[in-house]
Design a protein around this motif. Structure first.
Motif, mmCIF file in Angstrom:
data_model
loop_
_atom_site.group_PDB
_atom_site.id
_atom_site.type_symbol
_atom_site.label_atom_id
_atom_site.label_comp_id
_atom_site.label_asym_id
_atom_site.label_seq_id
_atom_site.Cartn_x
_atom_site.Cartn_y
_atom_site.Cartn_z
ATOM 1 N N LEU A 429 46.968 42.253 41.073
ATOM 2 C CA LEU A 429 45.622 41.718 41.176
ATOM 3 C C LEU A 429 45.659 40.405 41.969
ATOM 4 N N LEU A 436 36.848 40.015 35.968
ATOM 5 C CA LEU A 436 37.592 41.256 35.749
ATOM 6 C C LEU A 436 36.883 42.048 34.656
ATOM 7 N N VAL A 497 37.027 43.777 40.317
ATOM 8 C CA VAL A 497 38.061 44.725 39.875
ATOM 9 C C VAL A 497 37.732 45.235 38.484
#
Ligand code: GLC
Length: 629
Positions: A429, A436, A497
């Motif tokens: 990441l 997130l 993400v």
């Protein structure tokens, strides 16, 4: 080609001691030593009166409360009773510590073998064996029914995760390391634990559809089956049968003898050479003959050709499956070379049947003497007759779940995930990730990440034992990121993400057999919901085996096989964020479709069958953001 195992040093004094004790035993006392009862069906006083050789905790054989102290009190109660028998032969207590002392709440739970095989590091497995032995011995137990040296051909088998992989050399190498770890400095030390190398032989070779363990039409009430009652299995069992439970486990093996030796027997050699003193027989059959009645394999091959001098134990009530007449089952199994019989229910019925078989000349007393000599020699090798067998010398209870052991489990959990796909280098990441999204109950569920053989036989979702989770790991490593956790992924906010964690529902043995391994529709729907809200999607799969991902391969940018990492699940966050690098590789062929199963590297022309989606040895690497903590 197989070869004799090196004779362990120091066996002669143990053997002489065993012979001396054997000479003073009655036939009934000898048969007592050959009997292993389950703790829910025997009292300490019966252990004393009948001179039983062993007691085990099977699935569900936990004390109440399930604490290390209660375990130790229970086990010592049986051990002390055995010392009060006429000859005071010490008792061996056995458990399934297959990934740590996994029945005990608070014990360290290590990754299952499927994840350890993916790493392939014998030294790590040896350290896990050592830590496991210390925690097991702290509760008074000196025998674990592990390691499994299974080489699973069909990953629809519910015991795939107990195998290290579809590579006999890897399996043998890691199993030998585990045996060495359980032994430590010497078998005759208070924290050495007897391994049971299992299941002899070719347990992983059973063909889908050949198991006769359960007749779907005949299942009336679960309560009729004492094994299911002991394991507290509920009505969900019938639904599992409809999904393929008990279609493989305990089934028939169809390979020729060359393959049986090269694939399934081969891993036993290094494990026995490492000094293993016990072998457990497989429920299955080879060309229709039950392994528990297989004199050629047990006596001629294992004891004769390989020179195995330890003792052979049956599986759970396994001799009952040889044929309808129990008396004949007893006769055939003992004559095949079985030395100790796991009799979870009604130990007196077994003892009476074996005594009658000897008295009618169907089983020679010399066979009884050989079996008991092997058992007593092993007990002597473990130091049970000496001060070593004094409970006061065993590890203290605070060894259970010790931070030093959890650090080993954390290392193993961190190193075990296999990076299957990494489109656009989604992993690791980005270090400055502002937000997130984490979705899926499996991201924060210790029970799901541990899998079967954890606290209960089948395992279960939820906070079943102390541990850490992927979500906690991400929160610790990325304190500055805004981390949103959605167990069902039904939110609306977008995020750069999304990490989606899915898991197989825990299972054990044939309960985990399936007709297909397709990802659950609910999991696919969760992935699709998150896909619509994120720029990059990382899929983390907790499973005991390869699973068929279908459209998830297209939806996910990165895919991580996290296997069953155990209690220290926070470690999985480290390769995801780049604190450590992905290193593990596939040791099982990963299918693109359930119709392609079984998928394994053995047989006349493995390349002739369907291609694997990802094959043996596959595993992408990543770089490390900073030195690993
Ligand atoms: C089970 C398993 C075996 C286990 C034994 C005792 O049926 O087949 O692996 O060690 O019984 O629990």
């Amino acid at each position: 080609m197989t070869h004799a195992v090196d004779r362990p040093q120091g066996a002669l004094s143990a053997s002489a001691r065993a012979a001396d004790l054997l000479a003073r035993m009655t036939l009934r006392e000898k048969i007592g030593q050959m009997t292993q009862a389950e703790k829910n069906s025997v009292t300490p006083d019966e252990v004393r009166r009948f001179g039983l050789g062993s007691v085990l905790s099977g699935g569900g054989g936990n004390p109440e409360p399930n604490t290390p102290a209660a375990w130790r009190a229970m086990v010592l109660g049986f051990r002390e009773a055995a010392l009060e028998s006429r000859l005071g032969v010490p008792l061996l207590y056995g458990v399934d510590a297959v990934h740590g002392h996994n029945n005990v709440v608070g014990a360290t739970v290590f990754p299952h073998n499927v994840g350890l095989g993916a790493i392939g590091d014998a030294d790590l497995v040896r350290r896990i064996g050592r830590a496991t032995a210390v925690e097991v011995a702290a509760t008074g137990v000196r025998w674990t029914f592990a390691p499994a040296v299974s080489v699973p051909l069909d990953v629809r088998w519910g015991r795939t995760y107990e195998g290290y992989g579809q590579d006999p050399d890897l399996v043998g190498r890691l199993a030998a390391a585990y045996v060495e770890g359980l032994r430590g400095a010497d078998w005759a030390t208070p924290d050495a634990v007897l391994p049971s190398v299992k299941h002899f032989v070719a347990d992983g070779g059973a063909v889908h559809g050949t198991s006769t363990r359960w007749d779907r039409a005949a299942v009336k009430s679960l309560a009729d089956d004492p094994t299911l009652a002991n394991a507290h299995v509920d009505e969900g069992f019938v639904e599992l049968l409809d999904r393929g439970a008990w279609t493989i486990d305990q089934g028939d093996v169809a390979v020729d003898e060359r393959t049986l030796r090269d694939v399934f027997l081969a891993p036993y050699l290094p494990a026995l050479a490492a000094g293993a003193l016990n072998v457990m027989v497989s429920y299955g059959s080879w060309h229709g003959l039950r392994m528990h009645a297989h004199r050629y394999l047990i006596t001629d091959v294992l004891k004769g050709e390989l020179g195995f001098e330890g003792f052979v134990v049956t599986d759970w009530a396994a001799i009952d499956q040889i044929e309808p007449d129990f008396d004949v089952c007893v006769e055939r199994s003992i004559n095949a070379g079985i030395d100790m019989v796991m009799v979870p229910f009604d130990h007196q019925r077994f003892m009476d049947a074996l005594e009658a078989a000897v008295e009618r000349g169907a089983v020679a007393e010399a066979r009884i003497d050989d079996a008991v000599h092997r058992i007593l020699t092993t007990k002597a090798r473990l130091g049970l007759f000496d001060a070593v067998g004094d409970p006061e010398r065993e590890p203290a209870l605070d060894a259970v779940g010790h931070p030093d052991h959890r650090r080993i489990a954390h290392e193993a959990a961190r190193r075990s995930p296999v990076l299957l796909q990494n489109r656009g280098d989604a992993l690791p990441l980005p270090p400055t990730l502002p937000a997130l999204l984490v979705a899926g109950t499996a991201a924060d569920d210790v029970g799901l990440q541990c899998g079967g053989w954890t606290i209960s036989w089948m395992g279960a979702a939820g906070p079943i034992t102390p541990g850490t989770t992927l979500l906690q790991g991400l929160q610790r490593l990325r304190p500055d990121a805004e981390i949103t956790f959605e167990p069902d992924g039904h939110g609306t906010a977008r995020a750069p993400v999304g990490i989606v964690a899915v898991a197989e529902a825990p299972y054990a043995e044939g309960m985990g057999d399936r007709n297909d391994l397709d990802l659950a529709a609910a999991d696919l729907a969760l992935i699709e919901r998150v896909r619509a809200r994120v720029d990059a999607l990382v899929l983390v799969v907790y499973s005991g085996r390869p699973v068929v991902l279908g459209d998830a391969v297209r939806h996910a940018d990165a895919i991580v096989a996290a296997w069953l990492p155990g209690s220290e699940g926070a470690a999985i966050a480290e390769p995801l964020v780049g604190v450590s690098a992905f290193e593990a590789t596939l040791r099982y062929r990963w299918p693109a479709a359930s119709a392609d199963l079984p998928l394994h590297p053995f047989g006349t022309d493995p390349s002739a069958g369907p291609a694997a989606l990802w094959d043996l040895g596959h595993g992408l690497r990543t770089h490390v953001e900073r030195s690993s903590t």
